[in-house]
Design an enzyme around this catalytic site. Structure first.
Site, PDB file in Angstrom:
ATOM      1  N   ASN A   1       0.818  -1.211   0.000  1.00 16.84           N
ATOM      2  CA  ASN A   1       0.000   0.000   0.000  1.00 16.84           C
ATOM      3  C   ASN A   1       0.851   1.260   0.000  1.00 16.84           C
ATOM      4  O   ASN A   1       0.568   2.226  -0.715  1.00 16.84           O
ATOM      5  CB  ASN A   1      -0.928   0.006   1.220  1.00 16.84           C
ATOM      6  CG  ASN A   1      -2.103  -0.943   1.058  1.00 16.84           C
ATOM      7  OD1 ASN A   1      -2.507  -1.250  -0.057  1.00 16.84           O
ATOM      8  ND2 ASN A   1      -2.642  -1.420   2.168  1.00 16.84           N
TER       9      ASN A   1
ATOM     10  N   ASP B   1      -5.398  -3.671  -3.222  1.00 11.99           N
ATOM     11  CA  ASP B   1      -6.653  -4.400  -3.462  1.00 11.99           C
ATOM     12  C   ASP B   1      -6.451  -5.520  -4.472  1.00 11.99           C
ATOM     13  O   ASP B   1      -7.036  -6.601  -4.347  1.00 11.99           O
ATOM     14  CB  ASP B   1      -7.739  -3.440  -3.949  1.00 11.99           C
ATOM     15  CG  ASP B   1      -8.245  -2.512  -2.850  1.00 11.99           C
ATOM     16  OD1 ASP B   1      -7.912  -2.759  -1.673  1.00 11.99           O
ATOM     17  OD2 ASP B   1      -8.962  -1.547  -3.163  1.00 11.99           O
TER      18      ASP B   1
ATOM     19  N   GLU C   1      -5.570  -7.893   5.758  1.00  7.25           N
ATOM     20  CA  GLU C   1      -4.829  -8.925   5.029  1.00  7.25           C
ATOM     21  C   GLU C   1      -4.864 -10.261   5.752  1.00  7.25           C
ATOM     22  O   GLU C   1      -4.043 -11.146   5.504  1.00  7.25           O
ATOM     23  CB  GLU C   1      -3.383  -8.485   4.813  1.00  7.25           C
ATOM     24  CG  GLU C   1      -2.544  -8.356   6.060  1.00  7.25           C
ATOM     25  CD  GLU C   1      -2.625  -6.988   6.732  1.00  7.25           C
ATOM     26  OE1 GLU C   1      -1.675  -6.614   7.417  1.00  7.25           O
ATOM     27  OE2 GLU C   1      -3.661  -6.298   6.565  1.00  7.25           O
TER      28      GLU C   1
END
Length: 340
Positions: free
Chosen positions: A221, A230, A256
């Site tokens: 990220n 994503d 996650e």
């Protein structure tokens, strides 16, 4: 209901209840309906689905019961959703007509105002009588009253529509809240996991739990952005879904973190499954469309625990989570416990 129909219904009920007890199915109205129809054998596809679940899971889990009920029997729910759609359509249609009426009335009133002021301007030019002047004013008062009523009607309709939309929004929100599927990955969610593991424990049948966590997911990220993050979650979920055979079910617990419930499998067999999955994830490759870079260093850590026949679901999750944490502590990209 005839005596024969009553006797037949009672016979079905007497068959359904022991089955529900045998498979530890909660005695809710929906489950009664599901298992009543099962023993009645009136819906072959339903019976086939239940028997397949029992074959794979050793029971018919809570989530499976809920899914089969909505798939085969919840016609009323579909009717309610259709009624909701029709209600929204009718509301929009009515508001549209009322708005057009209000706009039309407003335009007509503007024309009347223009004509009235034109006529009043003749007072100086032509010397209108008091009676003519009062007639013009009376027409203006009457028309203004009509447009006020039209506006008030439209305002009331808007207020009522706002209330109805709020109620519909709350209903849809509650529906989403009760849903069992994770929107991003299409895996089952935490609610479904909690229901399923409780059902497996009540059934007293052996099963194992695999917990998994994508290694250094925050880095994806931070370095590539949330859209790529994503993508990683979806690709990882696809790998989990491919593992779901013979009653194995995958869940996204949040972020996650993922889980697999493995019915009728020992710790050793479940650990082998986790190891195969770990190797498959190592081979994953994702293209970052934004930068054109290919990401092929995705790994995951795993903890595997076998239900000991006595502990609660929370205790099993906590014990397995400690093994997952140990796998990360030892360098990630591994399965714990080590093979014996």
């Amino acid at each position: 209901m005839s005596k024969d129909s009553f006797a037949q219904s009672a016979a079905y009920l007497k068959q359904a209840v022991p089955l529900m007890i045998k498979y530890q199915i909660p005695t809710t109205p929906d489950n009664y309906t599901l298992w009543y129809n099962y023993v009645a054998a009136s819906m072959p596809e339903l019976n086939q689905a239940i028997e397949q679940a029992i074959k794979l899971q050793g029971t018919c889990s809570l989530i499976t019961c809920e899914r089969l009920y909505h798939q085969h029997l919840a016609a009323q729910d579909e009717q309610q959703m259709e009624a909701m759609k029709l209600s929204l359509a009718a509301m929009a249609n009515e508001l549209g007509h009322t708005m057009q009426d209000a706009i039309s009335d407003t335009g007509m009133f503007q024309e009347i105002l223009d004509k009235s002021f034109d006529r009043l301007s003749l007072i100086d030019d032509e010397g209108l009588s008091l009676e003519d002047t009062m007639g013009i004013l009376r027409d203006l008062v009457r028309e203004s009253r009509d447009i006020r009523m039209s506006t008030m009607h439209f305002r009331n309709q808007l207020s009522n529509a706002e209330k109805e939309i709020k109620e519909l929004r709350e209903t849809l929100s509650e529906t989403r809240k009760l849903a069992n599927e994770d929107a991003l990955t299409s895996l089952l969610n935490r609610r479904a996991f909690d229901l399923e593991i409780d059902g497996l424990i009540r059934s007293k049948r052996p099963f194992s739990l695999i917990l998994s966590d994508i290694d250094r997911f925050k880095n994806f990220n931070d370095e590539y952005g949330h859209l790529l993050g994503d993508q990683v979650l979806r690709a990882f979920s696809k790998r989990l879904r491919e593992t779901c055979k013979e009653g194995v079910t995958a869940y996204r617990l949040g972020g996650e973190e993922f889980a697999l419930l493995v019915p009728m499998r020992s710790l050793a067999l479940s650990r082998q499954m986790a190891e195969s999955l770990r190797r498959a994830i190592e081979k994953m490759s994702i293209l970052d469309r934004k930068s054109g870079r290919r990401i092929d260093h995705i790994t995951a850590s795993f903890g595997v625990g076998e239900y000991n026949g006595q502990e609660t679901g929370d205790a099993l999750v906590e014990r397995t989570d400690k093994l997952l944490y140990k796998a990360k502590e030892l360098g990630r990209n591994r399965v714990m416990p080590l093979p014996s």
